[in-house]
Scaffold this motif. Structure first.
Motif, PDB file in Angstrom:
ATOM      1  N   ILE A 308      47.541  29.637 135.552  1.00  0.00           N
ATOM      2  CA  ILE A 308      47.940  31.042 135.619  1.00  0.00           C
ATOM      3  C   ILE A 308      49.374  31.168 136.119  1.00  0.00           C
ATOM      4  O   ILE A 308      50.144  32.010 135.638  1.00  0.00           O
ATOM      5  N   HIS A 309      49.760  30.326 137.083  1.00  0.00           N
ATOM      6  CA  HIS A 309      51.137  30.366 137.587  1.00  0.00           C
ATOM      7  C   HIS A 309      52.139  30.103 136.461  1.00  0.00           C
ATOM      8  O   HIS A 309      53.143  30.805 136.331  1.00  0.00           O
ATOM      9  N   GLU A 310      51.856  29.101 135.647  1.00  0.00           N
ATOM     10  CA  GLU A 310      52.753  28.787 134.541  1.00  0.00           C
ATOM     11  C   GLU A 310      52.825  29.951 133.557  1.00  0.00           C
ATOM     12  O   GLU A 310      53.908  30.315 133.063  1.00  0.00           O
ATOM     13  N   PHE A 311      51.680  30.553 133.266  1.00  0.00           N
ATOM     14  CA  PHE A 311      51.608  31.696 132.355  1.00  0.00           C
ATOM     15  C   PHE A 311      52.447  32.866 132.877  1.00  0.00           C
ATOM     16  O   PHE A 311      53.278  33.436 132.144  1.00  0.00           O
ATOM     17  N   LEU A 312      52.274  33.219 134.142  1.00  0.00           N
ATOM     18  CA  LEU A 312      52.980  34.367 134.702  1.00  0.00           C
ATOM     19  C   LEU A 312      54.458  34.066 134.924  1.00  0.00           C
ATOM     20  O   LEU A 312      55.311  34.955 134.783  1.00  0.00           O
ATOM     21  N   ARG A 313      54.776  32.844 135.264  1.00  0.00           N
ATOM     22  CA  ARG A 313      56.181  32.468 135.458  1.00  0.00           C
ATOM     23  C   ARG A 313      56.955  32.614 134.144  1.00  0.00           C
ATOM     24  O   ARG A 313      58.067  33.137 134.117  1.00  0.00           O
ATOM     25  N   GLU A 314      56.346  32.156 133.057  1.00  0.00           N
ATOM     26  CA  GLU A 314      57.004  32.287 131.757  1.00  0.00           C
ATOM     27  C   GLU A 314      57.196  33.760 131.390  1.00  0.00           C
ATOM     28  O   GLU A 314      58.257  34.148 130.885  1.00  0.00           O
ATOM     29  N   LEU A 315      56.181  34.574 131.657  1.00  0.00           N
ATOM     30  CA  LEU A 315      56.310  36.002 131.362  1.00  0.00           C
ATOM     31  C   LEU A 315      57.410  36.643 132.190  1.00  0.00           C
ATOM     32  O   LEU A 315      58.205  37.449 131.688  1.00  0.00           O
ATOM     33  N   SER A 316      57.464  36.319 133.478  1.00  0.00           N
ATOM     34  CA  SER A 316      58.450  36.937 134.362  1.00  0.00           C
ATOM     35  C   SER A 316      59.869  36.553 133.985  1.00  0.00           C
ATOM     36  O   SER A 316      60.823  37.264 134.302  1.00  0.00           O
ATOM     37  N   MET A 317      60.029  35.436 133.281  1.00  0.00           N
ATOM     38  CA  MET A 317      61.350  34.997 132.844  1.00  0.00           C
ATOM     39  C   MET A 317      61.645  35.420 131.406  1.00  0.00           C
ATOM     40  O   MET A 317      62.669  35.043 130.831  1.00  0.00           O
ATOM     41  N   GLY A 318      60.735  36.195 130.814  1.00  0.00           N
ATOM     42  CA  GLY A 318      60.964  36.704 129.468  1.00  0.00           C
ATOM     43  C   GLY A 318      60.749  35.686 128.372  1.00  0.00           C
ATOM     44  O   GLY A 318      61.226  35.865 127.246  1.00  0.00           O
ATOM     45  N   ARG A 319      59.990  34.619 128.671  1.00  0.00           N
ATOM     46  CA  ARG A 319      59.819  33.562 127.685  1.00  0.00           C
ATOM     47  C   ARG A 319      58.407  33.509 127.110  1.00  0.00           C
ATOM     48  O   ARG A 319      58.113  32.668 126.273  1.00  0.00           O
ATOM     49  N   GLY A 320      57.523  34.389 127.570  1.00  0.00           N
ATOM     50  CA  GLY A 320      56.152  34.350 127.077  1.00  0.00           C
ATOM     51  C   GLY A 320      56.033  34.901 125.668  1.00  0.00           C
ATOM     52  O   GLY A 320      56.845  35.704 125.215  1.00  0.00           O
ATOM     53  N   SER A 321      55.004  34.447 124.984  1.00  0.00           N
ATOM     54  CA  SER A 321      54.723  34.951 123.629  1.00  0.00           C
ATOM     55  C   SER A 321      53.884  36.211 123.740  1.00  0.00           C
ATOM     56  O   SER A 321      52.838  36.229 124.398  1.00  0.00           O
ATOM     57  N   THR A 322      54.336  37.313 123.099  1.00  0.00           N
ATOM     58  CA  THR A 322      53.630  38.585 123.204  1.00  0.00           C
ATOM     59  C   THR A 322      53.199  39.089 121.825  1.00  0.00           C
ATOM     60  O   THR A 322      53.704  38.648 120.804  1.00  0.00           O
ATOM     61  N   ALA A 323      52.256  40.019 121.845  1.00  0.00           N
ATOM     62  CA  ALA A 323      51.783  40.664 120.615  1.00  0.00           C
ATOM     63  C   ALA A 323      51.557  42.138 120.916  1.00  0.00           C
ATOM     64  O   ALA A 323      51.486  42.554 122.075  1.00  0.00           O
ATOM     65  N   THR A 324      51.426  42.939 119.866  1.00  0.00           N
ATOM     66  CA  THR A 324      51.169  44.372 120.026  1.00  0.00           C
ATOM     67  C   THR A 324      49.686  44.608 120.265  1.00  0.00           C
ATOM     68  O   THR A 324      48.831  43.989 119.623  1.00  0.00           O
ATOM     69  N   ILE A 325      49.383  45.485 121.202  1.00  0.00           N
ATOM     70  CA  ILE A 325      47.990  45.815 121.501  1.00  0.00           C
ATOM     71  C   ILE A 325      47.330  46.394 120.254  1.00  0.00           C
ATOM     72  O   ILE A 325      47.904  47.248 119.572  1.00  0.00           O
ATOM     73  N   GLY A 326      46.143  45.916 119.953  1.00  0.00           N
ATOM     74  CA  GLY A 326      45.415  46.391 118.779  1.00  0.00           C
ATOM     75  C   GLY A 326      45.256  47.893 118.778  1.00  0.00           C
ATOM     76  O   GLY A 326      44.830  48.477 119.775  1.00  0.00           O
ATOM     77  N   GLY A 327      45.636  48.529 117.669  1.00  0.00           N
ATOM     78  CA  GLY A 327      45.562  49.973 117.573  1.00  0.00           C
ATOM     79  C   GLY A 327      46.784  50.687 118.094  1.00  0.00           C
ATOM     80  O   GLY A 327      46.906  51.910 117.961  1.00  0.00           O
ATOM     81  N   GLY A 328      47.698  49.951 118.753  1.00  0.00           N
ATOM     82  CA  GLY A 328      48.935  50.544 119.242  1.00  0.00           C
ATOM     83  C   GLY A 328      48.783  51.475 120.417  1.00  0.00           C
ATOM     84  O   GLY A 328      49.697  52.224 120.745  1.00  0.00           O
ATOM     85  N   ALA A 329      47.618  51.467 121.073  1.00  0.00           N
ATOM     86  CA  ALA A 329      47.370  52.325 122.236  1.00  0.00           C
ATOM     87  C   ALA A 329      46.388  51.613 123.154  1.00  0.00           C
ATOM     88  O   ALA A 329      45.662  50.711 122.736  1.00  0.00           O
ATOM     89  N   LEU A 330      46.395  52.028 124.416  1.00  0.00           N
ATOM     90  CA  LEU A 330      45.426  51.443 125.335  1.00  0.00           C
ATOM     91  C   LEU A 330      44.016  51.752 124.856  1.00  0.00           C
ATOM     92  O   LEU A 330      43.720  52.884 124.465  1.00  0.00           O
ATOM     93  N   PRO A 331      43.123  50.779 124.877  1.00  0.00           N
ATOM     94  CA  PRO A 331      41.774  50.985 124.347  1.00  0.00           C
ATOM     95  C   PRO A 331      40.924  51.861 125.252  1.00  0.00           C
ATOM     96  O   PRO A 331      41.242  52.068 126.425  1.00  0.00           O
ATOM     97  N   LYS A 332      39.847  52.364 124.688  1.00  0.00           N
ATOM     98  CA  LYS A 332      38.895  53.149 125.461  1.00  0.00           C
ATOM     99  C   LYS A 332      38.165  52.234 126.425  1.00  0.00           C
ATOM    100  O   LYS A 332      37.768  51.123 126.082  1.00  0.00           O
ATOM    101  N   VAL A 333      38.000  52.713 127.643  1.00  0.00           N
ATOM    102  CA  VAL A 333      37.300  51.946 128.672  1.00  0.00           C
ATOM    103  C   VAL A 333      36.036  52.705 129.057  1.00  0.00           C
ATOM    104  O   VAL A 333      36.055  53.923 129.252  1.00  0.00           O
ATOM    105  N   HIS A 334      34.942  51.986 129.164  1.00  0.00           N
ATOM    106  CA  HIS A 334      33.650  52.597 129.456  1.00  0.00           C
ATOM    107  C   HIS A 334      33.338  52.519 130.949  1.00  0.00           C
ATOM    108  O   HIS A 334      33.750  51.587 131.643  1.00  0.00           O
ATOM    109  N   SER A 335      32.587  53.500 131.414  1.00  0.00           N
ATOM    110  CA  SER A 335      32.161  53.502 132.817  1.00  0.00           C
ATOM    111  C   SER A 335      31.014  52.523 133.005  1.00  0.00           C
ATOM    112  O   SER A 335      30.050  52.518 132.228  1.00  0.00           O
TER     113      SER A 335
END
Length: 367
Positions: A308-335
């Motif tokens: 997890i440290h390696e994953f977050l370190r790469e993200l914080s340095m702008g080097r992580g691989s990203t994708a667009t959230i499915g549907g282009g919006a935050l998904p519905k969350v159930h109670s």
């Protein structure tokens, strides 16, 4: 002709290593480009393209603006435009100092000054501007105060004040330390934010129980880190607590980032899993969401401190691989109901009494 060699310069900052600069200039994503023009205390955000041509054009535009300001008589030093309000600088006295500062759980930066001191007069607008900014950026957890040492001589004597202005840092349970930084607003704010980060508790780890928690944390933070843990029947309480402990250690490690931290059980939030491409297998899984950009990144390595440290370190340095959230919006969350901290129990099956059934008749066809 005018030689412009060296007038416009391009630099780079490793924001993971120099965290105080990132905090000082409000950097929340990577890469972020700032233009330091006439007023070095208030850089402009670069909004152009990322090609070399676009960057050169923006640099020349900034240079033209700088030349225009200089020719019109503007110094560009930013003096007199520090902003802020004296009301955010707390006036400290012999009578209120102990209760206000020493008994406080918050961090205090205290200036000891003399009204006749020229350096103190120069510091005053910077101190006021920094006080307002620090109040906002730390949710009023770091304070700037001022003591007139010519009036409150008991305090000046107690802390060995020999020159003006003298700035000291007070943290509960610790001896006061001398402030060694610069005297501009930006210098003071940067040190205050470092003190805030050092003094702040680790972010709270929230179970996703409904829409309110999910949207608030993901909307308010630059990143929200979400773990999808195996079903409680697959791990038991001990296994789940092990995963949560790893997450809490990472939240502590990255607390200066001010990220949000969430978790849910596999199968409880299927819309969320689907939008992140997790989809019913490979638990535990982790994703980091930038709700403002509707982008996310998935943990590819192990669900461990090092992975997890390696994953977050790469993200914080702008080097992580990203994708667009499915549907282009935050998904519905159930109670859902919160986890009770216990091992899971298999659902009770309905009991069928077969004592009155003649099993010999079951194989006969009925006409």
């Amino acid at each position: 002709p005018i030689c412009l060699s060296g007038v416009v310069k391009v630099g780079a900052v490793d924001a993971d290593q120099h965290k105080s600069l990132g905090g000082q200039y409000g950097v929340r994503g990577f890469p972020t480009i700032k233009i330091f023009g006439a007023n070095k205390n208030k850089p402009d955000d670069y909004q152009g393209g990322r090609s070399s041509q676009a960057i050169v054009e923006a640099a020349l535009s900034a240079l033209r603006s700088l030349v225009k300001d200089r020719l019109s008589g503007k110094s560009g030093s930013g003096s007199g435009s520090s902003g802020g309000s004296k009301k955010d600088v707390v006036e400290l006295t012999d009578d209120n100092f102990d209760k206000t500062v020493l008994d406080s759980d918050d961090v205090w930066l205290v200036e000891f000054f003399a009204p006749w001191c020229g350096h103190c007069k120069n510091l005053e607008p910077e101190w006021a501007a920094a006080a307002s900014e620090v109040k906002d950026q730390t949710n009023n957890k770091v304070h700037l105060g001022a003591v007139d040492a010519t009036v409150h001589q008991g305090l000046a004597s107690r802390y060995g004040i020999r020159g003006f202005p003298t700035i000291k840092i007070f943290r509960k349970g610790e001896e006061p330390e001398d402030y060694q930084g610069g005297r501009t607003r930006s210098d003071i704010v940067a040190r205050a934010l470092d003190l805030f980060s050092d003094n702040a508790p680790a972010p709270e780890l929230h179970e996703i129980l409904g829409e309110d928690v999910f949207k608030k944390i993901c909307d308010d933070q630059q990143l929200c880190v979400i773990a999808v843990l195996p079903h409680i029947l697959d791990t038991g309480a001990a296994g789940r607590n092990g995963y949560l402990e790893v997450m809490m250690k990472m939240a502590e490690k990255y607390k200066k980032k001010m990220w949000g931290w969430l978790w849910t059980q596999a199968g409880d939030q299927m819309d969320l899993e689907s939008s992140l491409g997790i989809g019913g297998f490979g638990y535990p899984a982790m994703a980091a969401i930038n709700a403002r950009k509707m982008k996310f990144a998935l943990l590819k390595g192990s669900f461990s401190e090092s992975g997890i440290h390696e994953f977050l370190r790469e993200l914080s340095m702008g080097r992580g691989s990203t994708a667009t959230i499915g549907g282009g919006a935050l998904p519905k969350v159930h109670s859902v109901e919160p986890w009770d901290g216990k091992d899971g129990e298999l659902p009770m099956e309905d009991y069928i009494d077969l004592s009155d059934v003649d099993l010999d008749d079951l194989g006969k066809d009925e006409l």
